[in-house]
Enzyme design. Sequence first.
Site, PDB file in Angstrom:
ATOM      1  N   ASP A  69     -11.834  -4.900 -10.092  1.00 40.61           N
ATOM      2  CA  ASP A  69     -12.117  -3.846  -9.105  1.00 40.61           C
ATOM      3  C   ASP A  69     -12.533  -4.515  -7.805  1.00 40.61           C
ATOM      4  O   ASP A  69     -13.295  -5.497  -7.809  1.00 40.61           O
ATOM      5  CB  ASP A  69     -13.239  -2.933  -9.634  1.00 40.61           C
ATOM      6  CG  ASP A  69     -13.486  -1.769  -8.686  1.00 40.61           C
ATOM      7  OD1 ASP A  69     -14.305  -1.931  -7.779  1.00 40.61           O
ATOM      8  OD2 ASP A  69     -12.876  -0.721  -8.849  1.00 40.61           O
TER       9      ASP A  69
ATOM     10  N   ASN B 261     -12.789   0.957   3.570  1.00 43.08           N
ATOM     11  CA  ASN B 261     -12.083   2.128   4.088  1.00 43.08           C
ATOM     12  C   ASN B 261     -12.861   2.790   5.223  1.00 43.08           C
ATOM     13  O   ASN B 261     -12.297   3.176   6.247  1.00 43.08           O
ATOM     14  CB  ASN B 261     -11.842   3.129   2.960  1.00 43.08           C
ATOM     15  CG  ASN B 261     -10.595   2.796   2.153  1.00 43.08           C
ATOM     16  OD1 ASN B 261      -9.725   2.069   2.627  1.00 43.08           O
ATOM     17  ND2 ASN B 261     -10.513   3.310   0.953  1.00 43.08           N
TER      18      ASN B 261
ATOM     19  N   ASP C 225      -5.281  -0.055   2.557  1.00 43.75           N
ATOM     20  CA  ASP C 225      -4.016  -0.215   1.846  1.00 43.75           C
ATOM     21  C   ASP C 225      -3.512  -1.654   1.926  1.00 43.75           C
ATOM     22  O   ASP C 225      -2.963  -2.199   0.957  1.00 43.75           O
ATOM     23  CB  ASP C 225      -2.968   0.733   2.435  1.00 43.75           C
ATOM     24  CG  ASP C 225      -3.255   2.192   2.092  1.00 43.75           C
ATOM     25  OD1 ASP C 225      -2.646   3.073   2.721  1.00 43.75           O
ATOM     26  OD2 ASP C 225      -4.076   2.439   1.187  1.00 43.75           O
TER      27      ASP C 225
ATOM     28  N   GLU D 285      -8.642   1.291  -6.386  1.00 46.24           N
ATOM     29  CA  GLU D 285      -8.824  -0.131  -6.129  1.00 46.24           C
ATOM     30  C   GLU D 285      -8.965  -0.931  -7.416  1.00 46.24           C
ATOM     31  O   GLU D 285      -9.422  -2.071  -7.387  1.00 46.24           O
ATOM     32  CB  GLU D 285     -10.056  -0.353  -5.242  1.00 46.24           C
ATOM     33  CG  GLU D 285     -11.404  -0.015  -5.881  1.00 46.24           C
ATOM     34  CD  GLU D 285     -11.798   1.440  -5.662  1.00 46.24           C
ATOM     35  OE1 GLU D 285     -10.896   2.257  -5.438  1.00 46.24           O
ATOM     36  OE2 GLU D 285     -13.009   1.731  -5.714  1.00 46.24           O
TER      37      GLU D 285
END
Length: 599
Positions: free
Chosen positions: A467, A475, A484, A510
């Site tokens: 992760d 973000n 992204d 993620e």
Amino acid sequence: MSRTVGKLFRSFTENIKGIMLSAFFLIFVMMVLIGASSFFGIERLSKMNQLTNDSYNVLMKMDFIEKSANKVERDIWEHFSGNGWKSFVDPTQGADAKFRMDNEQLDVAVNSSGLLPWSVEVMQGSFTLNPQQQYRLTFDAASTVERPIQIMIENSNYYNKYHVNVVPITREMEQYSIEFQMNESQDPSVQLVFAFGNVSDNQMMAAHEITLDHISLVEVETGKKLIHNGEFLSKDPQVVLDKTKREFEQAIHSVTSSVTNRPEQKELVYQLKKALNQWSEENEQIIDRLNLSIASSGNLNADQELQTLTTMTSETKSDITQLINQINKIETAHLNNNKEETASIKQLVYGSLILVVVVSLLLSWFIYLYFNRTIIHPIRQTSDWLKQMTEEEHGMMSRTEQLNRSKHYAAIREIRQLYYHLNDYHELLCNQVQLDGLTGLINRKMFDQVIEKAFHQQAQASLLLLDIDHFKFINDTYGHLIGDEVIKQLAEHLREIEVEGALSFRYGGEEFAVWLPHTDLYEAYEIAERLREAVSKTPSPTGKPITISIGVADSQETDLSSTVIIERADMAMYQSKLYGRNRTTLFEYEDHQSESESV
């Protein structure tokens, strides 16, 4: 006959256009449904993951606060109890001396040595001596005047002496060694005594200073160390307390940010903050009073005052523990609710995706059957017919008939090209169903199929679940487009894993997974560490490296289902998150199995 063939091909061409338009429309509808369900489902899952991370953060900070408070109290106790060393001066025998631990050694300022050897002494105990065992005592010592000191090995309760040795020490720091044998029965309450009083017949009147360092008592045959803390190291409790106060402030600030939208938890955190401030003030008062006591007495410890003063914080410490338990209880319930809702959302999203995929596959299959029956078969019949016509009318075919024949072949080639295009599009559609659109890695549906197949094969394999750490922060700070790009860069790292048969998946959001066939747990750990280090050293689209947390688990012959290895890897990844992120954690199956049996 030629006109009949032309009409036949025009009919086929018109039907193909209608079928193509209908097929593309239905495929477009399927793609819209897939995109909509993925977008809303992943958005909701991302929010639930953030809430879950907030709960984990609160639980970790509560555990940190509780352990840090206990550590501070333990350091205060060890410091003011002399780190196990006790000092004694008997003023009734005319003795006067001061003790201090400084520069990682023990200094004894003897103003008057008194009448007896043990009028001035330091001791360390208790430990166990076994019969018929040989022991070796080593230490470094020096004195500002040349004089003897007495070394005693005795019972700490009744003062029965097992060994007494007089050692002359000089002005230079030298190492001394004494060996002795324990002839009596086993004694679990033995202490080591250094006596600095009047060891010789002539009492020394001049003031002097003695230094001790590197004291060690070892069982010769086994090498077992009974005393190995003669460095006289001691942490400054005020420095430790100040550092802990700053860490408490950071932890409380982090927890407050995680519970902003929950008034009940926010109020408990505020009360905990007040209790921690009060606890810090009480410990500062204790440290000041104990420092004053040791400075005035000149002893190594303040045991009597320590027993009395440490009760000052007991009530506040009890309040802190109670508040932490309340916060943990509420946060655990909140975490379980988040997990249940996350599981429901996943079932809904995956159910929708499976339904859309099944409908798309069925549609593709029906289109294939329709084209095979309505186009391929007539084309073959027409080809045979044209071949026969060519053989029969070869000698009589006019220029006009040759031209018509060319048109017919052109129509057949056009139909054949359309058929190949449709087959290519069908293959592309199948690939899109199996691959993740952003990273190009294999998607979650195929991941489940790989795990299920490996479970039935009963083959040795390992699984990595990883992760991206603080992905929400990326973000929120750099935007979803940069987020992204970070995900795509991590996917490139996964493609570089050089293990035969390794498969990389985008597990969701993620989170990623790597399936390593024919790989045991510790080989998988080394692969995971190389991956983690490579990611942490590579600049990301944010301008600086990112970090990942990895959980590693392997398959077991006793597994009852294909999801067990996923649960183990997920638990290991949670441990990596829990203990600071940017790390790899192994799920030790045997350790967990023994813990379950003991419970």
